[in-house]
Write a protein that holds these residues in place. Structure first.
Motif, PDB file in Angstrom:
ATOM      1  N   HIS A 213      20.434  -4.564  -4.198  1.00 37.49           N
ATOM      2  CA  HIS A 213      19.095  -5.004  -4.585  1.00 37.49           C
ATOM      3  C   HIS A 213      18.074  -4.233  -3.758  1.00 37.49           C
ATOM      4  CE1 HIS A 213      20.313  -9.020  -6.628  1.00 37.49           C
ATOM      5  NE2 HIS A 213      21.241  -8.096  -6.796  1.00 37.49           N
ATOM      6  N   VAL A 214      17.058  -3.704  -4.426  1.00 35.83           N
ATOM      7  CA  VAL A 214      16.174  -2.729  -3.792  1.00 35.83           C
ATOM      8  C   VAL A 214      14.710  -3.023  -4.123  1.00 35.83           C
ATOM      9  CG1 VAL A 214      15.609  -0.272  -3.587  1.00 35.83           C
ATOM     10  CG2 VAL A 214      17.974  -0.980  -4.028  1.00 35.83           C
ATOM     11  N   VAL A 215      13.848  -2.863  -3.123  1.00 33.95           N
ATOM     12  CA  VAL A 215      12.407  -2.813  -3.329  1.00 33.95           C
ATOM     13  C   VAL A 215      11.904  -1.543  -2.641  1.00 33.95           C
ATOM     14  CG1 VAL A 215      11.950  -4.243  -1.284  1.00 33.95           C
ATOM     15  CG2 VAL A 215      10.193  -3.992  -3.053  1.00 33.95           C
ATOM     16  N   ILE A 216      11.018  -0.812  -3.305  1.00 35.35           N
ATOM     17  CA  ILE A 216      10.504   0.452  -2.754  1.00 35.35           C
ATOM     18  C   ILE A 216       8.978   0.440  -2.793  1.00 35.35           C
ATOM     19  CG2 ILE A 216      10.346   2.961  -3.105  1.00 35.35           C
ATOM     20  CD1 ILE A 216      13.179   2.961  -4.092  1.00 35.35           C
ATOM     21  N   ARG A 217       8.386   0.940  -1.727  1.00 35.69           N
ATOM     22  CA  ARG A 217       6.946   1.180  -1.671  1.00 35.69           C
ATOM     23  C   ARG A 217       6.743   2.618  -1.213  1.00 35.69           C
ATOM     24  NH1 ARG A 217       7.316  -2.568  -4.299  1.00 35.69           N
ATOM     25  NH2 ARG A 217       6.389  -4.647  -4.060  1.00 35.69           N
ATOM     26  N   THR A 218       5.652   3.240  -1.667  1.00 33.50           N
ATOM     27  CA  THR A 218       5.415   4.644  -1.328  1.00 33.50           C
ATOM     28  C   THR A 218       3.950   4.889  -1.011  1.00 33.50           C
ATOM     29  OG1 THR A 218       5.700   6.938  -2.080  1.00 33.50           O
ATOM     30  CG2 THR A 218       5.050   5.328  -3.744  1.00 33.50           C
ATOM     31  N   ARG A 219       3.724   5.734  -0.052  1.00 32.94           N
ATOM     32  CA  ARG A 219       2.390   6.250   0.293  1.00 32.94           C
ATOM     33  C   ARG A 219       2.552   7.730   0.626  1.00 32.94           C
ATOM     34  NH1 ARG A 219      -1.724   2.400  -0.798  1.00 32.94           N
ATOM     35  NH2 ARG A 219      -0.811   0.354  -0.362  1.00 32.94           N
ATOM     36  N   SER A 220       1.460   8.473   0.524  1.00 32.12           N
ATOM     37  CA  SER A 220       1.466   9.891   0.904  1.00 32.12           C
ATOM     38  C   SER A 220       0.455  10.093   2.019  1.00 32.12           C
ATOM     39  CB  SER A 220       1.120  10.783  -0.302  1.00 32.12           C
ATOM     40  OG  SER A 220       2.107  10.667  -1.307  1.00 32.12           O
ATOM     41  N   VAL A 221       0.915  10.623   3.141  1.00 27.59           N
ATOM     42  CA  VAL A 221       0.042  10.843   4.295  1.00 27.59           C
ATOM     43  C   VAL A 221      -0.070  12.347   4.547  1.00 27.59           C
ATOM     44  CG1 VAL A 221       0.576   8.605   5.315  1.00 27.59           C
ATOM     45  CG2 VAL A 221       1.968  10.590   5.923  1.00 27.59           C
TER      46      VAL A 221
ATOM     47  N   GLN B   5      -3.940   5.231   6.426  1.00 27.10           N
ATOM     48  CA  GLN B   5      -3.743   6.637   6.785  1.00 27.10           C
ATOM     49  C   GLN B   5      -3.440   7.503   5.568  1.00 27.10           C
ATOM     50  OE1 GLN B   5      -4.285   7.135  10.014  1.00 27.10           O
ATOM     51  NE2 GLN B   5      -4.426   4.915  10.285  1.00 27.10           N
ATOM     52  N   ALA B   6      -3.299   6.893   4.398  1.00 24.40           N
ATOM     53  CA  ALA B   6      -2.754   7.585   3.234  1.00 24.40           C
ATOM     54  C   ALA B   6      -3.827   8.225   2.367  1.00 24.40           C
ATOM     55  CB  ALA B   6      -1.929   6.613   2.389  1.00 24.40           C
ATOM     56  N   LEU B   7      -3.387   9.212   1.603  1.00 28.55           N
ATOM     57  CA  LEU B   7      -4.198   9.794   0.551  1.00 28.55           C
ATOM     58  C   LEU B   7      -4.239   8.824  -0.629  1.00 28.55           C
ATOM     59  CD1 LEU B   7      -2.505  13.293   0.803  1.00 28.55           C
ATOM     60  CD2 LEU B   7      -4.846  12.773   1.528  1.00 28.55           C
ATOM     61  N   PRO B   8      -5.246   8.941  -1.511  1.00 26.74           N
ATOM     62  CA  PRO B   8      -5.271   8.046  -2.676  1.00 26.74           C
ATOM     63  C   PRO B   8      -4.054   8.271  -3.568  1.00 26.74           C
ATOM     64  CG  PRO B   8      -7.391   9.167  -2.375  1.00 26.74           C
ATOM     65  CD  PRO B   8      -6.412   9.835  -1.451  1.00 26.74           C
ATOM     66  N   GLY B   9      -3.690   7.250  -4.312  1.00 28.23           N
ATOM     67  CA  GLY B   9      -2.592   7.387  -5.265  1.00 28.23           C
ATOM     68  C   GLY B   9      -1.248   7.268  -4.602  1.00 28.23           C
ATOM     69  N   GLY B  10      -0.269   8.009  -5.137  1.00 26.04           N
ATOM     70  CA  GLY B  10       1.094   7.944  -4.641  1.00 26.04           C
ATOM     71  C   GLY B  10       2.020   8.611  -5.635  1.00 26.04           C
ATOM     72  N   TYR B  11       3.286   8.681  -5.281  1.00 26.52           N
ATOM     73  CA  TYR B  11       4.288   9.353  -6.100  1.00 26.52           C
ATOM     74  C   TYR B  11       4.646   8.462  -7.280  1.00 26.52           C
ATOM     75  CZ  TYR B  11       8.689  11.782  -7.181  1.00 26.52           C
ATOM     76  OH  TYR B  11       9.713  12.458  -7.803  1.00 26.52           O
ATOM     77  N   VAL B  12       4.355   8.917  -8.496  1.00 24.78           N
ATOM     78  CA  VAL B  12       4.475   8.049  -9.668  1.00 24.78           C
ATOM     79  C   VAL B  12       5.909   7.598  -9.918  1.00 24.78           C
ATOM     80  CG1 VAL B  12       2.415   8.968 -10.778  1.00 24.78           C
ATOM     81  CG2 VAL B  12       4.634   9.999 -11.277  1.00 24.78           C
ATOM     82  N   ASN B  13       6.908   8.387  -9.538  1.00 23.87           N
ATOM     83  CA  ASN B  13       8.290   7.962  -9.751  1.00 23.87           C
ATOM     84  C   ASN B  13       8.662   6.748  -8.916  1.00 23.87           C
ATOM     85  OD1 ASN B  13       9.212   9.645 -11.766  1.00 23.87           O
ATOM     86  ND2 ASN B  13      10.102  11.154 -10.398  1.00 23.87           N
TER      87      ASN B  13
END
Length: 462
Positions: A319-327, A409-417
């Motif tokens: 069972h998995v939960v994922i969050r993403t940000r781009s810095v 600290q992140a750039l707007p948006g994120g990795y759509v996948n």
């Protein structure tokens, strides 16, 4: 847009129509064998399609799309089923399972491969490897090539050859009306542009042509440092990433060491001259001297072998939960956040990964593909994992807290996948200045919103 589950009578009629068009063995409804047809990598997903169609040929996809449209069934497309949010399946609708379409055909003269819509990275790399060639893939071999590519496709070779999307040259696509389009630089170039990072939002990609590269071996492996050294080592990784040549991608992350304690993982991939990669004075081996490692193993190996070898770390059914940000980089603030949350992994299976984006991938103009974020950066992947039957609350809370801390600290948006449908603060910014063009293409090829493989904000009308 078709969203609600179809009425029962529509499902019955659609099932009857499919039985007329194809073998019953390729049509799965609740009953014997159904559970296997809907099992995904993320065992936490509970979606239940009314019908799953196992597609062997493009003609099967055409027939299924037309039936779904005729009877008003919501539609989803499954490549390998690795999307953590479970968008491969659709509740109460029809899922097109492309896994039987896993063939790969290498064209040595052209230096390309024709890849089926259900092929995994392992399938592609095995075929290319027979000729001493590789392709741009992610870090895990079981992931589908199509899904990875359509969303962008970070990977260990991106510094040298670009993202997976940058290596997409052509595609066969079944459109929302059931027609089949072949898109490349000369035919329907707007559609090809959208497929290179715009997600699975424009049709069913039944095959794609991708560029291959001559990389006989890579130098890779892992270096593990005790967590008390994490901040110091990450500061030194920052310096190494500043100076990294295109041939060197340096992924880092927090994982659980064999003794159960948190450890800092440094995972380099060198795709240049092997002698340079294995030289004790070279940039790869220098990474083992960033601190006092618990474990160090760096060797020259075939790229296909190292990608396939990581599959054991991410088996199906957890069972998995994922969050993403781009810095933008490993600033002191980012390092402090990683140091804090990486040292508090909620389960031994959880982890925090920082994917290195630089080199060739960063030299593509933002407007040249739908994938817009082209400045050097680190894509963070916060992965909370727990076993079936366990309470996933701690993993969820940890993933959310890590994401919220990184947001400043992140750039707007994120990795759509990796953006789930609940990432409402990130989705509007995921495509940046490319969003209006994507919305225009979406309205032209799929005005009813049949396909929604990854988040794509819809254009508003006044």
């Amino acid at each position: 847009m078709i969203e609600d589950p179809a009425p029962a009578n529509s499902i019955v009629e659609a099932h009857r129509a499919l039985l007329y068009l194809m073998s019953p063995r390729r049509i799965h409804v609740p009953g014997p064998g159904y559970a296997d047809s809907i099992a995904l990598w993320n065992g936490a997903v509970q979606r239940r399609p009314a019908i799953v169609v196992s597609c062997n040929l493009t003609e099967d996809v055409v027939a299924a799309v037309r039936v779904a449209r005729e009877f008003g069934l919501p539609l989803s497309v499954r490549g390998r089923g690795h999307d953590y949010a479970g968008r491969a399946l659709v509740d109460g609708g029809m899922t097109l399972d492309l896994r039987p379409m896993f063939g790969v055909r290498v064209d040595l003269e052209a230096g390309t491969a024709e890849v089926g819509g259900g092929a995994s990275a392992n399938d592609l790399l095995a075929a290319a490897g027979e000729h001493g060639l590789v392709a741009a893939t992610g870090t895990i071999g079981a992931v589908g090539v199509a899904g990875l590519t359509l969303g962008g496709g970070y990977g260990p070779l991106a510094g040298k050859v670009g993202l997976a999307a940058d290596n997409l040259l052509a595609a066969e696509v079944v459109m929302a009306d059931g027609s089949v389009v072949r898109t490349d630089a000369e035919r329907d170039p707007d559609l090809l542009w959208a497929l290179r990072g715009g997600g699975g939002n424009f049709g069913v990609v039944t095959s794609m042509t991708v560029r291959l590269h001559a990389v006989p071996a890579v130098v890779t492996g892992m270096v593990l440092f005790p967590w008390k050294q994490a901040a110091q080592v990450l500061e030194r990784v920052r310096e190494a990433q500043y100076d990294a040549p295109d041939e060197l991608t340096i992924q880092t992350g927090a994982i659980t060491a064999p003794d159960g304690s948190p450890a800092l993982l440094v995972l380099p991939t060198w795709c240049g001259d092997v002698a340079t990669g294995t030289d004790s004075a070279g940039p790869v081996m220098a990474l083992g001297r960033l601190g006092d490692p618990l474990f160090l193993q760096l060797d020259a190996v075939p790229y296909a072998a190292t990608v396939a070898g990581r599959d054991a770390m991410f088996p199906d059914g957890r069972h998995v939960v994922i969050r993403t940000r781009s810095v933008p980089e490993l600033t002191d603030d980012v390092i402090a956040i990683v140091d804090r949350f990486g040292g508090e992994l909620p389960t031994p299976l959880s982890g925090l990964s920082l994917h290195h984006f630089h080199g060739a991938a960063a030299r593509v103009a933002p407007a040249d593909t739908a994938f817009v974020l082209r400045s050097p950066h680190l894509m963070t992947e916060t992965i909370g994992v727990w076993a079936a039957g366990e309470d996933g609350g701690n993993a969820h809370r940890w993933a959310e807290a890590t994401s919220e801390a990184l947001a400043e600290q992140a750039l707007p948006g994120g990795y759509v996948n990796l953006l789930g449908p609940d990432a409402i603060d990130q989705i509007p910014h995921a495509y940046g200045e490319n969003l209006p063009r994507l919305q225009w293409i979406k309205a032209a090829v799929d005005p009813d919103g049949v396909f929604s493989g990854t988040p794509l904000p819809l254009a508003t009308t006044t």
